[in-house]
Design a protein around this motif. Structure first.
Motif, PDB file in Angstrom:
ATOM      1  N   GLY A   1     -22.498   3.305  26.481  1.00  0.00           N
ATOM      2  CA  GLY A   1     -22.040   2.813  25.190  1.00  0.00           C
ATOM      3  C   GLY A   1     -22.341   1.336  25.038  1.00  0.00           C
ATOM      4  O   GLY A   1     -22.866   0.892  24.013  1.00  0.00           O
TER       5      GLY A   1
ATOM      6  N   ASP B   1     -20.403   6.848  30.801  1.00  0.00           N
ATOM      7  CA  ASP B   1     -20.437   6.804  29.333  1.00  0.00           C
ATOM      8  C   ASP B   1     -20.040   5.437  28.792  1.00  0.00           C
ATOM      9  O   ASP B   1     -20.532   5.009  27.762  1.00  0.00           O
ATOM     10  CB  ASP B   1     -19.619   7.950  28.717  1.00  0.00           C
ATOM     11  CG  ASP B   1     -18.152   7.843  29.015  1.00  0.00           C
ATOM     12  OD1 ASP B   1     -17.814   7.250  30.050  1.00  0.00           O
ATOM     13  OD2 ASP B   1     -17.346   8.337  28.213  1.00  0.00           O
TER      14      ASP B   1
ATOM     15  N   HIS C   1     -25.735   0.386  22.466  1.00  0.00           N
ATOM     16  CA  HIS C   1     -25.466  -0.262  21.192  1.00  0.00           C
ATOM     17  C   HIS C   1     -25.833  -1.726  21.215  1.00  0.00           C
ATOM     18  O   HIS C   1     -26.256  -2.277  20.206  1.00  0.00           O
ATOM     19  CB  HIS C   1     -24.024  -0.010  20.772  1.00  0.00           C
ATOM     20  CG  HIS C   1     -23.782   1.447  20.515  1.00  0.00           C
ATOM     21  ND1 HIS C   1     -23.012   2.238  21.321  1.00  0.00           N
ATOM     22  CD2 HIS C   1     -24.309   2.266  19.587  1.00  0.00           C
ATOM     23  CE1 HIS C   1     -23.046   3.482  20.878  1.00  0.00           C
ATOM     24  NE2 HIS C   1     -23.830   3.523  19.836  1.00  0.00           N
TER      25      HIS C   1
ATOM     26  N   TYR D   1     -25.581  12.206  26.352  1.00  0.00           N
ATOM     27  CA  TYR D   1     -25.446  10.877  25.782  1.00  0.00           C
ATOM     28  C   TYR D   1     -26.489   9.912  26.360  1.00  0.00           C
ATOM     29  O   TYR D   1     -26.881   8.935  25.733  1.00  0.00           O
ATOM     30  CB  TYR D   1     -24.023  10.373  26.043  1.00  0.00           C
ATOM     31  CG  TYR D   1     -23.638   9.170  25.232  1.00  0.00           C
ATOM     32  CD1 TYR D   1     -23.965   9.093  23.874  1.00  0.00           C
ATOM     33  CD2 TYR D   1     -22.946   8.114  25.800  1.00  0.00           C
ATOM     34  CE1 TYR D   1     -23.612   7.997  23.128  1.00  0.00           C
ATOM     35  CE2 TYR D   1     -22.582   7.009  25.059  1.00  0.00           C
ATOM     36  CZ  TYR D   1     -22.928   6.950  23.721  1.00  0.00           C
ATOM     37  OH  TYR D   1     -22.575   5.863  22.992  1.00  0.00           O
TER      38      TYR D   1
END
Lengths: 244, 273
Positions: free
Chosen positions: B87, B83, B91, B34
């Protein structure tokens, strides 16, 4: 003197893990650290190797001290293919002969081409020990190195450690739960529970009231290692005193 | 020779595939899949910034990716999990980037070319930047390989051997930012993660050592690029996505072959006695 801690204290996440620890380790000496879960045993090791900063106090090391470290847990990710030989050559390369000898000294001969992931628990611990021996350490730190071994396996492992000491003359500090198994191979025992509760020869420590209090042992029931119920009560009592 | 756009495209994609192979392995081993994705998303903000300030795209993307990668590595483990942080950061920067692009009314921007790459438009200057980036990453990897590998296995083992795992993570993070910045022209923001991860994942079943896995990943990556380029030329499809399709096809075929053909599997060893 290989390593010396003076009034070492460590605070992690606002919790005092180690309080005023003073100890020293000499070469050729086997020291065993025992203590209940959460008593700061692994933190003590981590501050010696420099993974955890000391809040106060000092750690003095002999200049050029070579440390061999065997961690408590080592999870090998399935995605990472690595042979025992390659693992032994990290971070720097060693001759084929040196690797063979280190594996022999750790009682893990002939495993060079095996995948690390596929080793049994006992083999894996021995390979970790062998890797720690490769750097010709002055000081060997073993964090519950017999985890996952049965009684016979761990007794044999401790005999191996004792042979390693005789052969290489290094100082060895090990963390263990099994004082009764380690006793014969140990020169000095340190009872840890945040601070040092008691220390001395294994026979002295195992007979001391502090040791009984720490592990909740019944004098009549020496065969039990420790009773979880009592141990929890002690911890709760201690937490209450801290809070108050 | 470099006057031919196909030759330039070939050189650029092969270069990126070479640099992506060892990095992709580390991403797979450290479970950072990720992370690659998030860094790539942040690249959109970099594109917007470069267009606003009229600086080279590469520089803007590199700065934003570095900023994001370093922020995430230094903040992780301080109350947020990796994570969650990724995130939030990825974004947010993607959104800011898209909003910022909308302000640039003066120039028409083909956002598609940044999202999916525009490998056939790689110029000689781009090629130079890609070559420099790739060589820097390969040099960093070769120099710090053992240290990063040991820190990946266990940070405390690394510390005991006198290696600072935080520094190794920084080297890895910086390399990742460089690869994303140079790969944006080749496969675009959305498909960079595939260039990193798919060849490494394909190489896993055949590898006995970490080095072998990186080497096989490099071969697989390069062959996916060469055949992808050829396929996109023949079928007139977008090049970046075609390369990733070929890569994915290799992954499927290799795994099927590994399951079906017995001699590819390691022999059963009788561990008894």
């Amino acid at each position: 003197m290989l390593v010396e801690c003076e009034n070492l204290s460590v605070i992690l996440r606002r919790r005092k893990i180690l309080k005023n620890i003073s100890l020293s380790v000499n070469s050729g000496e086997i020291v065993t650290i025992i203590g209940p879960n959460g008593s700061g045993k692994s933190t003590l090791f981590k501050s010696i190797i420099g993974a955890v900063p000391c809040t106060s106090g000092v750690i003095k090391k002999k200049s050029g001290l070579r440390i061999g470290y065997v961690p408590q847990k080592l999870h090998i990710d399935e995605a990472l293919p690595i042979t025992v030989k390659r693992f032994m050559n990290l971070p720097s390369g060693h001759s084929h002969l040196a690797i063979k000898e280190a594996l022999e000294n750790a009682g893990a001969s002939g495993l060079e081409t095996e995948q690390l992931m596929e080793l049994s628990g006992g083999q894996f611990q021995r390979v970790l020990l062998a890797r720690a021996l490769l750097g010709r350490p002055d000081l060997l730190l073993l964090d519950e190195a017999t985890q996952g071994l049965d009684h016979r396996g761990s007794a044999e492992f401790y005999r191996q450690i004792s042979r390693v000491r005789d052969k290489l003359g290094c100082g060895i500090v090990m963390i263990s739960h099994e004082l009764h198994v380690v006793m014969r191979q140990t020169d000095r025992v340190i009872c840890l529970n945040g601070n040092i509760c008691c220390q001395g020869k294994p026979e002295t420590v195992s007979g001391s009231p502090e040791y009984y209090a720490l592990f909740g042992l019944d004098r009549d029931n020496e065969s039990a290692i420790y009773l979880h119920r009592n141990h929890n009560q002690i911890q709760r009592a201690q937490e209450m005193t801290h809070a108050g | 020779m470099l006057d031919d756009f196909l030759v330039r495209a070939t050189v650029a994609s092969v270069g990126v595939a070479l640099a992506a192979a060892p990095l992709g392995c580390f991403i797979v081993w450290r479970r950072m899949a990720y992370f690659g994705d998030a860094t790539a998303h942040a690249a959109v903000l970099g594109v917007a910034l470069s267009l606003t300030l009229s600086t080279p795209i590469f520089a803007g993307v590199l700065v934003v990716c570095l900023f994001m990668a370093i922020t995430v590595s230094s903040l992780s483990g301080r109350g947020f999990t990796m994570d969650t942080l990724l995130g939030v950061m990825s974004h947010t920067s993607l959104a800011i980037g898209l909003v910022a692009v909308s302000f640039l009314s003066g120039i028409r921007i083909d956002l598609m070319s940044y999202l999916f790459g525009d490998i056939l438009a790689v110029g000689k200057t781009d090629l130079l930047v890609i070559a420099l980036g790739v060589m820097t990453v390969l040099a960093l990897m070769a120099w710090r390989w053992s240290g990063i590998l040991l820190s990946t296995l266990n940070p405390d083992l690394a510390l005991a051997s006198g290696i600072d795992p935080k520094r190794e993570q920084l080297v890895l993070t910086v390399s990742l930012a460089i690869v994303v910045a140079v790969a944006i022209k080749v496969v675009g923001v959305l498909l960079i993660a595939a260039m990193l991860i798919v060849p490494a994942a394909t190489a896993r079943p055949f590898s006995k050592t970490p080095e072998m896995m990186a080497f096989i990943a490099a071969i697989l990556g390069v062959s996916a690029c060469l055949s992808g380029l050829r396929a996109s030329y023949v079928f007139d499809t977008p090049t970046g996505p075609t390369i990733v399709c070929v890569s994915a096809l290799l992954f499927i075929l290799v795994n099927l072959a590994h399951k079906l053909i017995p001699f590819l599997r390691p022999p059963l060893v009788d561990k008894g006695a």
